[in-house]
Scaffold this motif. Sequence first.
Motif, PDB file in Angstrom:
ATOM      1  N   VAL A  64      25.011  38.804  47.307  1.00  0.00           N
ATOM      2  CA  VAL A  64      26.183  38.603  47.961  1.00  0.00           C
ATOM      3  C   VAL A  64      27.411  38.976  47.176  1.00  0.00           C
ATOM      4  N   PRO A  65      28.402  39.670  47.570  1.00  0.00           N
ATOM      5  CA  PRO A  65      29.523  40.158  46.489  1.00  0.00           C
ATOM      6  C   PRO A  65      30.256  38.848  46.370  1.00  0.00           C
ATOM      7  N   ASP A  66      30.876  38.762  45.138  1.00  0.00           N
ATOM      8  CA  ASP A  66      31.640  37.602  44.712  1.00  0.00           C
ATOM      9  C   ASP A  66      32.739  37.253  45.757  1.00  0.00           C
ATOM     10  N   HIS A  67      33.003  36.211  45.881  1.00  0.00           N
ATOM     11  CA  HIS A  67      34.086  35.535  46.683  1.00  0.00           C
ATOM     12  C   HIS A  67      34.905  35.272  45.844  1.00  0.00           C
ATOM     13  N   ARG A  90      48.864  28.939  58.652  1.00  0.00           N
ATOM     14  CA  ARG A  90      48.581  29.053  57.152  1.00  0.00           C
ATOM     15  C   ARG A  90      47.684  30.366  56.992  1.00  0.00           C
ATOM     16  N   VAL A  91      48.469  30.962  55.877  1.00  0.00           N
ATOM     17  CA  VAL A  91      47.860  32.171  55.260  1.00  0.00           C
ATOM     18  C   VAL A  91      47.013  32.183  54.284  1.00  0.00           C
ATOM     19  N   TYR A  92      45.873  32.567  54.265  1.00  0.00           N
ATOM     20  CA  TYR A  92      44.785  32.484  53.398  1.00  0.00           C
ATOM     21  C   TYR A  92      44.328  34.011  52.808  1.00  0.00           C
ATOM     22  N   GLY A  93      43.982  34.237  51.735  1.00  0.00           N
ATOM     23  CA  GLY A  93      43.266  35.241  51.370  1.00  0.00           C
ATOM     24  C   GLY A  93      41.688  35.292  51.402  1.00  0.00           C
ATOM     25  N   ILE A  94      41.215  36.248  52.174  1.00  0.00           N
ATOM     26  CA  ILE A  94      39.711  36.093  52.135  1.00  0.00           C
ATOM     27  C   ILE A  94      38.959  37.236  51.371  1.00  0.00           C
ATOM     28  N   PRO A  95      37.976  36.966  50.469  1.00  0.00           N
ATOM     29  CA  PRO A  95      37.168  35.886  50.412  1.00  0.00           C
ATOM     30  C   PRO A  95      37.496  34.711  49.534  1.00  0.00           C
ATOM     31  N   SER A  96      38.682  34.765  48.960  1.00  0.00           N
ATOM     32  CA  SER A  96      39.027  33.838  47.749  1.00  0.00           C
ATOM     33  C   SER A  96      39.321  32.211  48.484  1.00  0.00           C
TER      34      SER A  96
END
Length: 637
Positions: A64-67, A90-96
Amino acid sequence: LADVEGADAPEAESHLPGLGSGVTRRDVMKAGAAVGVAGGLAGCAGTGAFGNATTDTESSSGDVPDHKVPPGEHDEYYGFWSGGHGGDIRVYGIPSMRQLTRIPVFNREGAKGYGYDDETDEMLEEAGGYTWGDSHHPSLSETDGKYDGEYIFVNDKANGRVARVNLTYFETDAIVDIPNVQSVHGCCIQSPNTEYVFANSEFRTPVPNDGRDVNSPDEYASLFTAIDPDSMDVLWQVEVDGQLDIVDSDKDGRWVLSSSYNDEEGVEVEEMTRDDRDDVKAFDVPAIQELVDAGEYEEVNGVPVIDGTKSSPNNQGDNPIVRYIPTPKSPHCVEVTPDGNYGMVAGKLSPTVSIIDIEKLATADDPADTIVGQPKVGLGPLHTTYDDRGHAYTSLFIDSQVVKWDIEEAVTADKGSEEPILGKIDVHYNPGHIQAVQAMSTEPQGDWLVALNKLSKDRFLPVGPVFPDNDQLIYIGNDKDDETGGMELVADHPVYPEPHDAIFAHKDKIEPARTWDPADYEGEKEFVTEENSRVERVDDSTVEVYASVKRSEYGLRDFTVQEGDEVTLTITNIEGSQDIVHGLAIPEYDVNLALAPQDTRQFTFTADEPGVYWAYCTFFCSALHLEMRSRMIVEPA
Ligand code: CUK
Ligand code: CUA
């Protein structure tokens, strides 16, 4: 990975002290939800093939790639979450899952000055003047079925509105208060080219709701509304039988599917749940538009309203404008597959997902024949999302799981079969919407999925009687022959109430502006330079104040008005650098402007209290931020 899962995963499956052996906390949760939500269904919990499966989330396979995104690096995707009755996006970054910003939509927001300058204040006032909204289903604009990064459209479930958020500036630029409806639940753009935005009114009311028919629920109606995405004007509405819920468009600009409950048209819960069937409505949009163009409508509050009820002449013959497709009780989600072939419908009370073959909508003699598959997925299926490999993922509210299944297998399998199920993963707890990256477009990416869980219970430090919701990030890039079908839970994220739905676009799809472009507001507002900062008296009681702002000064060190003057401030941030933002606050006058670089904002107020008022900058912009002041002098009359 290890620290996230090591901390959480064993906890989640541990047996509760005091309960008989074999009873996990999960079982307790499941039973609780089932009792609360669907009464009699509690007894069925765990009868599915994987119903009692517990998942060893510790068994990270290492592929699994690092989130976790390292400091200074960017996420792969933008995630746009609706904020529920917080009213924002709300605006998020994925995968962090780092929160990048929040965009106020139906809510005034001091931090962004939204609702405080004349323009946004007027927009909110003209959109009904409500103090809040329930932002619900965000939909990204598309060109050729791909996210084009221009706009997000989102509905206000509470007050029957739809807003448009401009993704150049990450700012709400239009809100329409839809006539003739109360509460808008479903909202989506038309694929593939955003020619319409659709909104489903949920509550049935008299049309118009002006005091007529208040005691005749039979006369109430639910309306399907089409909005012009450019002008944000309401174009037309279609009256239907039953009560509309969620909506999604096909990928060809013809059919729009709406789930619908309360076909009984009851006003009390017992009446609403009397029958064992409801339906999905398929709207033939070009056919409806033709009727509107031909003038075959009734105008109500300025909106053309078309009769789309079952008995309407518009629905007789070979080409009905609305097809009523019978489904199990209370269908909820409608999500069209990325290839546009199928619409998935599921809802709370049946353990199945109904697969509607979109191509058959035009040809099937009996609308029931458009349902070509009905896999049994588990208890409380709510929403379905997709990867790029032909799999569907459905949230199971009561089972507290996400189930992965094979779409084509579900079409070939017998209805009610569990054969197409590839795996299930526990989530914590009770998921509503789930969303995979780019799954609402024709370009699903198939690596990350987020389950928006309604309850976090024991997953975080307690914060009083009400806990945060829990958005869980799941990696779906691996297809494996194991219990979860390769799904892997990688992180928990507490969230402020109450995100409802989300939509994710690759970072390359979004191109935010670096600064405002003054050409965007030319002719409406002056771009105030240092040289033309000034005070202009318009008449005995009206003053206009123009000032620039830059690090660390306003174009006017002070300005004087007379007690009782109506004052309009026009303030321009003349900075050319991205992210250099200034504010202008005036204590006791409720002035709060936030100015992005090259932006101009206005505020009008009455200077009714004489005295000296310091105007200051609200954003920490430079070493001399605190000294960055102007003085408003209000001379006594
Ligand atoms: S929908 Cu709105 S109350 Cu988006 Cu599943 Cu539940
Ligand atoms: Cu400008 Cu602080």
